[in-house]
Design a protein around this motif. Sequence first.
Motif, PDB file in Angstrom:
ATOM      1  N   VAL A 271      71.272  67.668  64.664  1.00 55.35           N
ATOM      2  CA  VAL A 271      70.573  67.392  65.926  1.00 55.35           C
ATOM      3  C   VAL A 271      71.390  66.304  66.632  1.00 55.35           C
TER       4      VAL A 271
ATOM      5  N   THR B  37      71.460  63.470  68.008  1.00 53.69           N
ATOM      6  CA  THR B  37      70.865  62.141  68.200  1.00 53.69           C
ATOM      7  C   THR B  37      71.988  61.108  68.074  1.00 53.69           C
TER       8      THR B  37
ATOM      9  N   VAL C  90      74.063  61.427  64.915  1.00 54.47           N
ATOM     10  CA  VAL C  90      75.099  62.464  64.856  1.00 54.47           C
ATOM     11  C   VAL C  90      76.239  62.153  65.835  1.00 54.47           C
TER      12      VAL C  90
ATOM     13  N   MET D 120      59.126  47.166  62.017  1.00 50.27           N
ATOM     14  CA  MET D 120      59.079  47.432  60.580  1.00 50.27           C
ATOM     15  C   MET D 120      60.464  47.782  60.047  1.00 50.27           C
ATOM     16  N   ASP D 121      60.867  47.032  59.010  1.00 48.99           N
ATOM     17  CA  ASP D 121      62.015  47.462  58.218  1.00 48.99           C
ATOM     18  C   ASP D 121      61.432  48.202  57.029  1.00 48.99           C
ATOM     19  N   VAL D 122      61.704  49.496  56.931  1.00 51.37           N
ATOM     20  CA  VAL D 122      61.021  50.301  55.904  1.00 51.37           C
ATOM     21  C   VAL D 122      61.438  49.944  54.481  1.00 51.37           C
TER      22      VAL D 122
ATOM     23  N   ILE E 141      64.990  61.832  66.648  1.00 53.85           N
ATOM     24  CA  ILE E 141      63.970  62.750  66.141  1.00 53.85           C
ATOM     25  C   ILE E 141      62.596  62.068  66.067  1.00 53.85           C
TER      26      ILE E 141
ATOM     27  N   SER F 282      63.957  56.128  68.426  1.00 54.35           N
ATOM     28  CA  SER F 282      65.156  56.885  68.816  1.00 54.35           C
ATOM     29  C   SER F 282      65.057  58.315  68.299  1.00 54.35           C
TER      30      SER F 282
ATOM     31  N   TYR G  71      73.920  59.890  51.069  1.00 51.95           N
ATOM     32  CA  TYR G  71      72.899  60.520  51.920  1.00 51.95           C
ATOM     33  C   TYR G  71      72.354  61.779  51.240  1.00 51.95           C
TER      34      TYR G  71
ATOM     35  N   ASP H 220      59.585  50.854  64.030  1.00 42.83           N
ATOM     36  CA  ASP H 220      61.051  50.859  63.978  1.00 42.83           C
ATOM     37  C   ASP H 220      61.548  49.441  63.697  1.00 42.83           C
TER      38      ASP H 220
ATOM     39  N   LYS I   7      68.527  62.249  50.193  1.00 43.27           N
ATOM     40  CA  LYS I   7      67.717  63.327  50.782  1.00 43.27           C
ATOM     41  C   LYS I   7      67.222  64.294  49.709  1.00 43.27           C
TER      42      LYS I   7
ATOM     43  N   ASN J 247      60.447  58.823  58.654  1.00 43.78           N
ATOM     44  CA  ASN J 247      61.611  59.422  59.316  1.00 43.78           C
ATOM     45  C   ASN J 247      62.800  58.472  59.453  1.00 43.78           C
TER      46      ASN J 247
HETATM   47  P1  NAD Z   1      68.575  57.946  65.112  1.00 44.61           P
HETATM   48  O1  NAD Z   1      69.706  57.062  64.763  1.00 44.61           O
HETATM   49  O2  NAD Z   1      68.490  58.518  66.480  1.00 44.61           O
HETATM   50  O3  NAD Z   1      67.182  57.225  64.805  1.00 44.61           O
HETATM   51  C1  NAD Z   1      66.947  56.552  63.602  1.00 44.61           C
HETATM   52  C2  NAD Z   1      65.947  55.447  63.842  1.00 44.61           C
HETATM   53  O4  NAD Z   1      65.645  54.846  62.561  1.00 44.61           O
HETATM   54  C3  NAD Z   1      66.496  54.328  64.737  1.00 44.61           C
HETATM   55  O5  NAD Z   1      65.575  54.027  65.771  1.00 44.61           O
HETATM   56  C4  NAD Z   1      66.668  53.145  63.781  1.00 44.61           C
HETATM   57  O6  NAD Z   1      66.457  51.878  64.405  1.00 44.61           O
HETATM   58  C5  NAD Z   1      65.602  53.453  62.746  1.00 44.61           C
HETATM   59  N1  NAD Z   1      65.849  52.787  61.470  1.00 44.61           N
HETATM   60  C6  NAD Z   1      67.003  52.738  60.763  1.00 44.61           C
HETATM   61  N2  NAD Z   1      66.868  51.983  59.669  1.00 44.61           N
HETATM   62  C7  NAD Z   1      65.576  51.553  59.666  1.00 44.61           C
HETATM   63  C8  NAD Z   1      64.821  50.726  58.799  1.00 44.61           C
HETATM   64  N3  NAD Z   1      65.359  50.159  57.710  1.00 44.61           N
HETATM   65  N4  NAD Z   1      63.517  50.499  59.101  1.00 44.61           N
HETATM   66  C9  NAD Z   1      62.960  51.046  60.204  1.00 44.61           C
HETATM   67  N5  NAD Z   1      63.641  51.805  61.082  1.00 44.61           N
HETATM   68  C10 NAD Z   1      64.935  52.060  60.814  1.00 44.61           C
HETATM   69  O7  NAD Z   1      68.628  59.120  64.010  1.00 44.61           O
HETATM   70  P2  NAD Z   1      67.934  60.542  63.928  1.00 44.61           P
HETATM   71  O8  NAD Z   1      69.023  61.540  63.949  1.00 44.61           O
HETATM   72  O9  NAD Z   1      66.808  60.666  64.868  1.00 44.61           O
HETATM   73  O10 NAD Z   1      67.417  60.500  62.416  1.00 44.61           O
HETATM   74  C11 NAD Z   1      66.062  60.434  62.058  1.00 44.61           C
HETATM   75  C12 NAD Z   1      65.896  61.020  60.673  1.00 44.61           C
HETATM   76  O11 NAD Z   1      66.292  62.397  60.674  1.00 44.61           O
HETATM   77  C13 NAD Z   1      66.755  60.342  59.590  1.00 44.61           C
HETATM   78  O12 NAD Z   1      66.017  60.232  58.397  1.00 44.61           O
HETATM   79  C14 NAD Z   1      67.907  61.321  59.409  1.00 44.61           C
HETATM   80  O13 NAD Z   1      68.478  61.229  58.127  1.00 44.61           O
HETATM   81  C15 NAD Z   1      67.186  62.636  59.614  1.00 44.61           C
HETATM   82  N6  NAD Z   1      68.066  63.748  59.955  1.00 44.61           N
HETATM   83  C16 NAD Z   1      68.798  63.724  61.099  1.00 44.61           C
HETATM   84  C17 NAD Z   1      69.617  64.808  61.389  1.00 44.61           C
HETATM   85  C18 NAD Z   1      70.447  64.865  62.631  1.00 44.61           C
HETATM   86  O14 NAD Z   1      71.289  65.779  62.747  1.00 44.61           O
HETATM   87  N7  NAD Z   1      70.296  63.965  63.591  1.00 44.61           N
HETATM   88  C19 NAD Z   1      69.691  65.887  60.504  1.00 44.61           C
HETATM   89  C20 NAD Z   1      68.927  65.861  59.351  1.00 44.61           C
HETATM   90  C21 NAD Z   1      68.106  64.786  59.083  1.00 44.61           C
END
Ligand code: NAD
Length: 260
Positions: free
Chosen positions: A188, A190, A193, A61-63, A17, A15, A155, A36, A159, A89
């Motif tokens: 972003v 996504t 957000v 994968m659960d990280v 980013i 999903s 969070y 994921d 971070k 990520n």
């Molecule tokens: P998203 O919700 O679109 O995607 C996150 C993905 O992580 C999902 O596919 C989810 O299934 C997966 N995930 C969650 N928990 C997991 C786990 N335990 N094991 C494996 N996979 C897991 O979110 P995103 O906005 O694309 O976020 C991606 C990263 O970017 C995150 O670390 C987030 O903190 C960071 N980030 C996002 C933003 C933003 O504005 N969207 C800003 C700064 C940082």
Amino acid sequence: MHLDSRVAIVTGAASGIGAAIARAFVREGALVGVADLDLVAAEKVVAEMRSGGGQAVAVQMDVTDEQQVSRGVDAVVTAFGGIDILVSNAGFQHLDTIADVSFENWKRILAVHLDGGFLTTRVCLRHMYRQGRGGAIILMGSVHSKEASVSKGPYVVAKHGLLGLCRTVAKEGAAHGVRANLICPGFVRTPLVEKQIPELAARMGISEEQLISDVILRATVDGEFTTDTDIAEVAVFLAAFSSTALTGQSINVSHGWSMG
Ligand code: NAD
């Protein structure tokens, strides 16, 4: 191509980013493990990349699970013959003040971001050290690696912790030609957000439009959201950089939301 035949694993790549980074890596010639929690969604991303001629595998994968992380990275190593790039990520957001957050939710968010960052980095470092051909560790931080906001305490703490992990790995990895850097995105749009917008607006008693203009984008230089493509381009740059001159850095990609 910038990443010709390099092997990468991207977590949370089903999903947002992570998916954008995986697509950009494949475009640049990398062989990519799409890891994921959600295997079905990861397989969809992989199918799309393969239909365009890219090489990718989906990995469940659960990280936060040590064994799943080891098995998942091993599966990518077996499929593509090694590992050169990790993008750690996977993540989620949980809104609560420090006074209100339950211990369970606190631990959940620290586990995904910090345990996940540590476990994926450790197993990839072990492969990279053994291979002896260097590597790139890219951790997904946030503007909240350097700034704080109300209702995002767990969070913010997680971070900030990733900044410490990045700097430590940069020092320890140097002897093996492994670089470590942190990307710090602004907002972003996504699913992470999109879920937050109504929740935060309700908490603050303002409309979603007001939240976006007066809170989320207020500190940017131009009132613009960052895009997943912006982040993916920075990830390609960091992954492809050819020397340890660029290591231990945290790069804000946030339309100036954070300049620290
Ligand atoms: P998203 O919700 O679109 O995607 C996150 C993905 O992580 C999902 O596919 C989810 O299934 C997966 N995930 C969650 N928990 C997991 C786990 N335990 N094991 C494996 N996979 C897991 O979110 P995103 O906005 O694309 O976020 C991606 C990263 O970017 C995150 O670390 C987030 O903190 C960071 N980030 C996002 C933003 C933003 O504005 N969207 C800003 C700064 C940082």
